[in-house]
Motif scaffolding. Sequence first.
Motif, mmCIF file in Angstrom:
data_model
loop_
_atom_site.group_PDB
_atom_site.id
_atom_site.type_symbol
_atom_site.label_atom_id
_atom_site.label_comp_id
_atom_site.label_asym_id
_atom_site.label_seq_id
_atom_site.Cartn_x
_atom_site.Cartn_y
_atom_site.Cartn_z
ATOM 1 N N TRP A 19 -6.142 -7.723 -4.874
ATOM 2 C CA TRP A 19 -4.760 -7.315 -4.576
ATOM 3 C C TRP A 19 -4.749 -5.979 -3.848
ATOM 4 C CZ3 TRP A 19 -2.426 -2.837 -6.466
ATOM 5 C CH2 TRP A 19 -1.101 -2.662 -6.060
ATOM 6 N N LEU A 20 -5.539 -5.026 -4.301
ATOM 7 C CA LEU A 20 -5.599 -3.729 -3.631
ATOM 8 C C LEU A 20 -5.968 -3.892 -2.162
ATOM 9 C CD1 LEU A 20 -7.410 -1.381 -6.199
ATOM 10 C CD2 LEU A 20 -5.142 -1.012 -5.227
ATOM 11 N N CYS A 21 -6.982 -4.734 -1.907
ATOM 12 C CA CYS A 21 -7.463 -4.887 -0.532
ATOM 13 C C CYS A 21 -6.484 -5.658 0.345
ATOM 14 C CB CYS A 21 -8.811 -5.605 -0.537
ATOM 15 S SG CYS A 21 -10.155 -4.679 -1.304
ATOM 16 N N ASP A 22 -5.834 -6.688 -0.234
ATOM 17 C CA ASP A 22 -5.041 -7.605 0.589
ATOM 18 C C ASP A 22 -3.549 -7.321 0.586
ATOM 19 O OD1 ASP A 22 -7.443 -8.870 1.018
ATOM 20 O OD2 ASP A 22 -7.079 -10.474 -0.432
ATOM 21 N N ASP A 23 -3.009 -6.824 -0.524
ATOM 22 C CA ASP A 23 -1.550 -6.764 -0.661
ATOM 23 C C ASP A 23 -0.994 -5.380 -0.956
ATOM 24 O OD1 ASP A 23 -1.046 -9.602 -0.323
ATOM 25 O OD2 ASP A 23 -1.974 -9.873 -2.278
ATOM 26 N N ARG A 64 0.422 -1.983 -0.315
ATOM 27 C CA ARG A 64 1.046 -1.443 0.894
ATOM 28 C C ARG A 64 1.665 -0.083 0.591
ATOM 29 N NH1 ARG A 64 -1.534 -4.844 2.560
ATOM 30 N NH2 ARG A 64 -1.014 -6.665 3.839
ATOM 31 N N LEU A 65 1.187 0.921 1.274
ATOM 32 C CA LEU A 65 1.778 2.260 1.236
ATOM 33 C C LEU A 65 1.391 2.911 2.559
ATOM 34 C CD1 LEU A 65 3.470 3.480 -1.068
ATOM 35 C CD2 LEU A 65 1.538 4.958 -1.578
ATOM 36 N N THR A 66 2.250 2.787 3.551
ATOM 37 C CA THR A 66 1.866 3.114 4.921
ATOM 38 C C THR A 66 1.494 4.579 5.114
ATOM 39 O OG1 THR A 66 4.225 3.388 5.438
ATOM 40 C CG2 THR A 66 3.228 1.244 5.907
ATOM 41 N N ASP A 67 2.100 5.485 4.325
ATOM 42 C CA ASP A 67 1.799 6.897 4.520
ATOM 43 C C ASP A 67 0.579 7.358 3.732
ATOM 44 O OD1 ASP A 67 3.090 6.536 2.128
ATOM 45 O OD2 ASP A 67 4.208 8.420 2.210
ATOM 46 N N ARG A 68 0.015 6.501 2.885
ATOM 47 C CA ARG A 68 -1.215 6.827 2.156
ATOM 48 C C ARG A 68 -1.972 5.534 1.844
ATOM 49 N NH1 ARG A 68 2.437 9.337 -2.683
ATOM 50 N NH2 ARG A 68 4.100 9.055 -1.198
ATOM 51 N N PRO A 69 -2.541 4.900 2.844
ATOM 52 C CA PRO A 69 -3.196 3.605 2.653
ATOM 53 C C PRO A 69 -4.456 3.730 1.797
ATOM 54 C CG PRO A 69 -3.696 4.480 4.813
ATOM 55 C CD PRO A 69 -2.668 5.394 4.221
ATOM 56 N N LEU A 70 -4.874 2.591 1.257
ATOM 57 C CA LEU A 70 -6.124 2.542 0.503
ATOM 58 C C LEU A 70 -7.286 2.700 1.477
ATOM 59 C CD1 LEU A 70 -7.560 1.912 -2.239
ATOM 60 C CD2 LEU A 70 -7.593 -0.475 -1.505
ATOM 61 N N VAL A 71 -8.110 3.738 1.270
ATOM 62 C CA VAL A 71 -9.227 3.983 2.184
ATOM 63 C C VAL A 71 -10.580 3.878 1.494
ATOM 64 C CG1 VAL A 71 -7.828 5.422 3.713
ATOM 65 C CG2 VAL A 71 -9.160 6.497 1.873
ATOM 66 N N LYS A 72 -10.613 4.026 0.166
ATOM 67 C CA LYS A 72 -11.874 3.882 -0.563
ATOM 68 C C LYS A 72 -11.588 3.274 -1.937
ATOM 69 C CE LYS A 72 -14.732 7.487 1.548
ATOM 70 N NZ LYS A 72 -15.626 8.647 1.305
ATOM 71 N N CYS A 73 -12.448 2.344 -2.323
ATOM 72 C CA CYS A 73 -12.337 1.749 -3.643
ATOM 73 C C CYS A 73 -13.734 1.473 -4.173
ATOM 74 C CB CYS A 73 -11.529 0.451 -3.590
ATOM 75 S SG CYS A 73 -11.301 -0.320 -5.225
ATOM 76 N N TRP A 74 -13.981 1.892 -5.400
ATOM 77 C CA TRP A 74 -15.258 1.665 -6.068
ATOM 78 C C TRP A 74 -15.068 0.544 -7.079
ATOM 79 C CZ3 TRP A 74 -13.565 6.220 -4.271
ATOM 80 C CH2 TRP A 74 -14.462 7.039 -3.557
ATOM 81 N N LEU A 75 -15.947 -0.472 -7.033
ATOM 82 C CA LEU A 75 -15.821 -1.650 -7.878
ATOM 83 C C LEU A 75 -17.068 -1.799 -8.745
ATOM 84 C CD1 LEU A 75 -14.295 -4.321 -8.581
ATOM 85 C CD2 LEU A 75 -15.562 -5.395 -6.694
ATOM 86 N N GLY A 108 3.891 -8.931 -11.187
ATOM 87 C CA GLY A 108 4.854 -7.864 -10.959
ATOM 88 C C GLY A 108 4.607 -7.116 -9.657
ATOM 89 N N LEU A 109 3.350 -6.815 -9.366
ATOM 90 C CA LEU A 109 3.021 -6.051 -8.163
ATOM 91 C C LEU A 109 3.248 -6.837 -6.879
ATOM 92 C CD1 LEU A 109 -0.212 -4.251 -9.420
ATOM 93 C CD2 LEU A 109 2.010 -3.196 -8.974
ATOM 94 N N THR A 110 3.325 -8.169 -6.994
ATOM 95 C CA THR A 110 3.623 -9.005 -5.827
ATOM 96 C C THR A 110 5.036 -9.574 -5.879
ATOM 97 O OG1 THR A 110 2.538 -10.870 -6.952
ATOM 98 C CG2 THR A 110 1.215 -9.614 -5.383
ATOM 99 N N ALA A 111 5.869 -9.029 -6.772
ATOM 100 C CA ALA A 111 7.291 -9.384 -6.875
ATOM 101 C C ALA A 111 7.505 -10.851 -7.184
ATOM 102 C CB ALA A 111 8.036 -8.989 -5.599
ATOM 103 N N GLN A 112 6.646 -11.442 -8.016
ATOM 104 C CA GLN A 112 6.869 -12.806 -8.497
ATOM 105 C C GLN A 112 7.640 -12.731 -9.812
ATOM 106 O OE1 GLN A 112 3.389 -15.540 -8.258
ATOM 107 N NE2 GLN A 112 2.282 -13.700 -7.597
#
Length: 688
Positions: free
Chosen positions: A67-71, A73-84, A257-261
């Motif tokens: 979800w973080l990678c695909d959905d 959305r925060l245009t003024d602070r996009p996801l740039v790094k994620c540790w899994l 919830g995060l995808t508004a379903q």
Amino acid sequence: MALEPVLGKEGLWADPTWNGQSPATFAVVIGVSHFDHLGGGAAPVPETYELGQLHTAALTAQRFFRWLCDDYRLTDRPLVKCWLALAPTPAELPLMTGPQHYSPATFVGCERIIGEWFTAMSNLKATHADSSRAIFFYSGHGLEVGTDKQILLPSDYLVPPLSNPERALSTYNLYAGLRALPIAEQFFFLDACRNDAVRLRELSLQGMRILPEWPSYRSRPDLIAPLVYATGSGAVAWEPTDPQLGSSLFGRALLEGLTAQGLDPDCDETACWIGVFNLARFLNQRVRQLLQANGARIPQPIRLGGAVGDANITQVPHAGPPPGAPPAGPPPAPSSLSTVAPTGPGGGAADAVLGDVTLPSGWSHPIQSASTSDLYDILRSEFVTSMLSNLRVFNLESRQWSAEPGSLDPGSFAILRLARTNDRGVYEIELQATNNNAQWLELSDGNSSFGFVLPSDLEVAPLYLLELHIERPANTGPRLTYVDLRLARNNSSPPLSLASELWDKYRAADIKAATDGDRQLMTEALLGVKFRSPLAATLGGLLLLRAWHKGIPLDWLNNLAEYFPDRPDGIVLWVEQCMRTAPDELRPAIDRLRELHQRGLPHTSEALQYAARQVHEVLSFELVQAYPDEEQRAAAAAELEELQQRLEVAMRVLGQSSCFAVFVGSPAAISPELILPSTEALREPAPA
């Protein structure tokens, strides 16, 4: 997908186009289903504390990562790094789609990625850090230590030869470490149980420090850092026993919830958003629906901790249709050591509906006004009849027990309303001390004792609601699994009635309704009527502090502490506000905290847990600054260390997430001496 795996960096995904010259989002995602050294693992140790394998935690974390990678959305602070970091079971691996680039979820692996995450945010330019944000997600085994203090288990938990139970992640360490950063928004999603292992209680588990911890006053005043817990204090979080059925219940509800379903987002003319409060309200409702659809009656209430405030988490399109029914399959199983089971055959929605029971005319305490057989006719449970017949009562003002269990002073106590479900799994009992004295009550289910406080008030005796949940396993006798004590809605005092209404909204994670707009004004009004109802004022202060409300006048809470010496909670609330917003008041706050020796420990669960953290922070960070004189500092340290020992004893037996403190343990460990002033209390009650 904007993020790509970084070669040579195990578990790191990054946006190759980001140049470090703008605000951004940095995330850590950890999911642990397979534990090498727990029950059912590859190399279990002799003592696993009844902890075993999970079924869907790694899959849940991997889906949150997608979800973080695909959905997200925060245009003024996009996801740039994620540790899994993941530790999946063989059954989960075929269901985990996409490139398999993750770090092992061992303690060392988790320590490394958390360190890299923190360092990356520390290296941001100040102008960019101010608008950046941090996200942390964990799914797996959790054990509770205290409010905002939970340990999260890595995949090699209890690794030999030492098998150290402390070798786990600490939510407090993450929260206290990140608050020194200038980043204004930090989100923690904790999909883990919050009960404990009985044989670990005496250790007062803290977990391992990975980040340097900072005191509250180092936080920026506008910090929003909610900890979104999958369940309430002392309770379990649930998952399917088969990963084919999908994510954990919290994980499924969170992604819906995060995808508004099924969640109506907050929209303006340009966009729609999922906010913290909107999401929390949805999670509470949706998890309850999923539990009921799977036949489980045990509650899993969503709770918010940390620096709670509303903020937009992600941008979404307009909400689609509500999600369908949960998939068919066996009932979910608890993702913890708990043996709490869903409702058995014959149970159903109708059995789980509370219904009022007609009480005999002139009903008071059951042992006074009804025979055991009459009481059984009303309760329809030998187990509950025995518990209530042997209820013990201690008057906190006269410092006297009733003569014997079930034999109360005439007219001192009343049960005014009783409701139960048809399956006798849940009971609600309205209690009132008719002489308006503060009372300590003790129940026993034959294995554990439950002790709790019913504080008094000024104008009228408060009416309390005691909620009991009963489990009836097939192979053992019934036991009490959940106790909640709060104000009843139908209190005759308007401030108490309002406090109850707002607290119920808070319990439902609807903090927005409890503290915004008119509700905020009414909550502040509760503090304003402290000379009529100090109890309502105490709950109002707790609500505003939990919502990280910075507008509470310090003198309101200070007056609550000063004018009601029999109420230790006011001290703790004032100290909490000072530590957050007024570091210049540090010395007076510590001096006031030391008064708990004479006042006793707080009566509300939240204030008790605040006090434990406050004493820890003062002893760790602030004594030299507050007491430059060495002799004064030594005297203060001695008092605070003794207070810390008392708080540790109380915290070891502090039970579920109740408004008022509920203590659970062996009969030897549960006593009003836990909270009485130190001159009247045992220094060290017998361990649980």
